[in-house]
Design an enzyme around this catalytic site. Structure first.
Site, PDB file in Angstrom:
ATOM      1  N   LYS A 120      -1.026  -9.486   3.356  1.00  0.00           N
ATOM      2  CA  LYS A 120       0.005  -9.299   3.949  1.00  0.00           C
ATOM      3  C   LYS A 120      -0.542  -8.506   5.164  1.00  0.00           C
ATOM      4  O   LYS A 120      -1.442  -7.145   4.417  1.00  0.00           O
ATOM      5  CB  LYS A 120       1.200  -8.230   3.250  1.00  0.00           C
ATOM      6  CG  LYS A 120       2.100  -7.746   4.889  1.00  0.00           C
ATOM      7  CD  LYS A 120       3.348  -6.940   4.266  1.00  0.00           C
ATOM      8  CE  LYS A 120       3.609  -5.578   3.747  1.00  0.00           C
ATOM      9  NZ  LYS A 120       3.147  -4.343   4.892  1.00  0.00           N
TER      10      LYS A 120
ATOM     11  N   ASP B  36       0.839  -1.113  -0.180  1.00  0.00           N
ATOM     12  CA  ASP B  36      -0.063   0.180   0.117  1.00  0.00           C
ATOM     13  C   ASP B  36       0.934   1.151   0.137  1.00  0.00           C
ATOM     14  O   ASP B  36       0.170   2.560  -0.067  1.00  0.00           O
ATOM     15  CB  ASP B  36      -1.354  -0.146   1.158  1.00  0.00           C
ATOM     16  CG  ASP B  36      -0.404  -0.233   1.831  1.00  0.00           C
ATOM     17  OD1 ASP B  36       0.996  -0.607   2.411  1.00  0.00           O
ATOM     18  OD2 ASP B  36      -1.208  -0.336   3.544  1.00  0.00           O
ATOM     19  N   SER B  37       2.410   1.055  -0.088  1.00  0.00           N
ATOM     20  CA  SER B  37       3.205   2.216  -0.201  1.00  0.00           C
ATOM     21  C   SER B  37       2.985   3.096  -1.515  1.00  0.00           C
ATOM     22  O   SER B  37       3.531   3.655  -1.984  1.00  0.00           O
ATOM     23  CB  SER B  37       4.543   1.272  -0.253  1.00  0.00           C
ATOM     24  OG  SER B  37       4.674   0.569  -0.419  1.00  0.00           O
TER      25      SER B  37
ATOM     26  N   ASP C  29      -1.198  -6.226   0.095  1.00  0.00           N
ATOM     27  CA  ASP C  29      -1.633  -5.723   1.428  1.00  0.00           C
ATOM     28  C   ASP C  29      -2.458  -5.375   1.530  1.00  0.00           C
ATOM     29  O   ASP C  29      -2.925  -4.994   0.832  1.00  0.00           O
ATOM     30  CB  ASP C  29      -0.594  -4.265   1.208  1.00  0.00           C
ATOM     31  CG  ASP C  29       0.539  -3.980   1.656  1.00  0.00           C
ATOM     32  OD1 ASP C  29       0.545  -5.255   3.276  1.00  0.00           O
ATOM     33  OD2 ASP C  29       1.752  -3.067   1.852  1.00  0.00           O
TER      34      ASP C  29
ATOM     35  N   GLU D  58      -0.653  -5.547   8.717  1.00  0.00           N
ATOM     36  CA  GLU D  58       0.054  -4.982   9.804  1.00  0.00           C
ATOM     37  C   GLU D  58      -0.375  -5.087  11.143  1.00  0.00           C
ATOM     38  O   GLU D  58      -2.086  -5.193  11.166  1.00  0.00           O
ATOM     39  CB  GLU D  58      -0.397  -3.785   9.277  1.00  0.00           C
ATOM     40  CG  GLU D  58       0.856  -3.157   8.255  1.00  0.00           C
ATOM     41  CD  GLU D  58       0.706  -1.788   7.304  1.00  0.00           C
ATOM     42  OE1 GLU D  58       0.690  -0.625   8.488  1.00  0.00           O
ATOM     43  OE2 GLU D  58       1.342  -1.038   6.852  1.00  0.00           O
TER      44      GLU D  58
ATOM     45  N   GLU E  79       9.794  -4.012  10.320  1.00  0.00           N
ATOM     46  CA  GLU E  79       9.871  -2.849   9.721  1.00  0.00           C
ATOM     47  C   GLU E  79      10.572  -1.740  10.953  1.00  0.00           C
ATOM     48  O   GLU E  79       9.719  -0.995  12.257  1.00  0.00           O
ATOM     49  CB  GLU E  79       8.598  -2.051   8.884  1.00  0.00           C
ATOM     50  CG  GLU E  79       9.744  -0.990   8.485  1.00  0.00           C
ATOM     51  CD  GLU E  79       8.986  -0.485   7.651  1.00  0.00           C
ATOM     52  OE1 GLU E  79       8.627   1.116   6.878  1.00  0.00           O
ATOM     53  OE2 GLU E  79       7.456  -1.438   7.143  1.00  0.00           O
TER      54      GLU E  79
END
Length: 286
Positions: A118, A49-50, A88, A120, A187
């Site tokens: 993925k 999602d970056s 993501d 978070e 991270e």
């Protein structure tokens, strides 16, 4: 090492950890970036999602929607044949109830073509992770600096710098492994903490700003190639200067257009016979 001609699977990654063979993951957001990253030998492609920041121009990942992720994942999977594509789950999606999490993850796999998702965070998203794993959806975890929670964390800061928060990260990693994640992104975590987590888990860890003792590494495509990336995190090593090359190429093109040297004769098509039709049988003198 993963074989260049064979598709990377979860079993591949597990074997690479056991053999202490480092895993290379690169973000990809479209068809050409996927093709280039895979041609370069990346084991995993992360549709992160970056993309909100490096492709869509947002100041964080928060505005990225599920529709955005499905759209970009489709493009990446069309450009990838060997690498394992992970997508993501965007902001808040993994915090919804079990059915909604499954629907979102299912769309990324069925419509987008991803082979894993993925997620978070830890405690708040464990129910969704367990639901996905139970439904046969592979899940990669992500702790430490979690960009979707950047406002709550007070910015992009290193996590786990003291004993208490380091222990918390270790416990989160263990809970995520128990929940069934097949790998874990760490991270912006001190090397010592990342190393302890890596050696405590049976699943691979993928570091970004977490030192060299993780089982693998991930970098953002635009950062490692310096392609339109204005922010340069200290943990990034640029491997090419694509942005500078692109600007120079465009400048040369603009110059040649303005001075009339492009297009040249070699770039021009001719059809002399059509002139009679264009001018009603009366050819103009050239």
């Amino acid at each position: 090492m993963s074989a260049q001609g064979k598709s990377v699977t979860l079993r591949t990654l597990s074997r690479m950890k056991a053999e202490n063979s480092k895993i290379a993951m690169v973000t990809a957001y479209d068809y050409p970036s996927a093709k280039l990253a895979e041609a370069g030998g990346a084991d995993l492609l992360l549709v992160g999602d970056s993309l909100g920041m490096v492709v869509l121009g947002y100041d964080s990942t928060v505005p990225v929607t599920l529709e955005d992720m499905v759209h970009h994942t489709k493009a990446v999977t069309r450009g990838s044949q060997r690498a394992l594509v992970v997508a993501d789950l965007p902001f808040l999606t993994a915090h919804l109830d079990r059915e909604e999490v499954l629907k979102a993850a299912g769309r990324l796999m069925q419509e987008g073509g991803a082979r894993a998702v993925k997620v978070e965070g830890c405690d708040a998203v464990l129910p969704g992770i367990r639901a996905c794993v139970a439904a046969g959806i592979p899940v990669m975890g992500h702790i430490g600096l979690t960009p979707q929670a950047v406002h709550q964390l007070g910015g992009y800061r290193i996590q786990g710098k003291d004993a208490e928060t380091a222990r918390q990260l270790l416990e989160e990693a263990r809970r995520l492994e128990e929940a069934g994640v097949f790998a874990l992104v760490l991270e912006c975590v001190p090397d010592e903490v990342a190393s302890r987590i890596t050696h405590s888990l049976s699943i691979p860890t993928i570091g970004i700003g977490a030192g060299g003792n993780c089982d693998g590494q991930v970098l953002v495509y635009h950062d490692l190639l310096q392609y339109g990336s204005e922010i340069q995190p200290s943990f990034v090593k640029p491997y090419a200067q694509i942005g500078e090359m692109a600007v120079q190429g465009i400048r040369t093109y603009v110059k040649e257009v303005r001075e009339g040297s492009f297009p040249g004769e070699e770039h021009t098509f001719h059809a002399p016979a059509v002139m009679d039709h264009l001018y009603g049988g009366e050819r103009k003198n050239d």
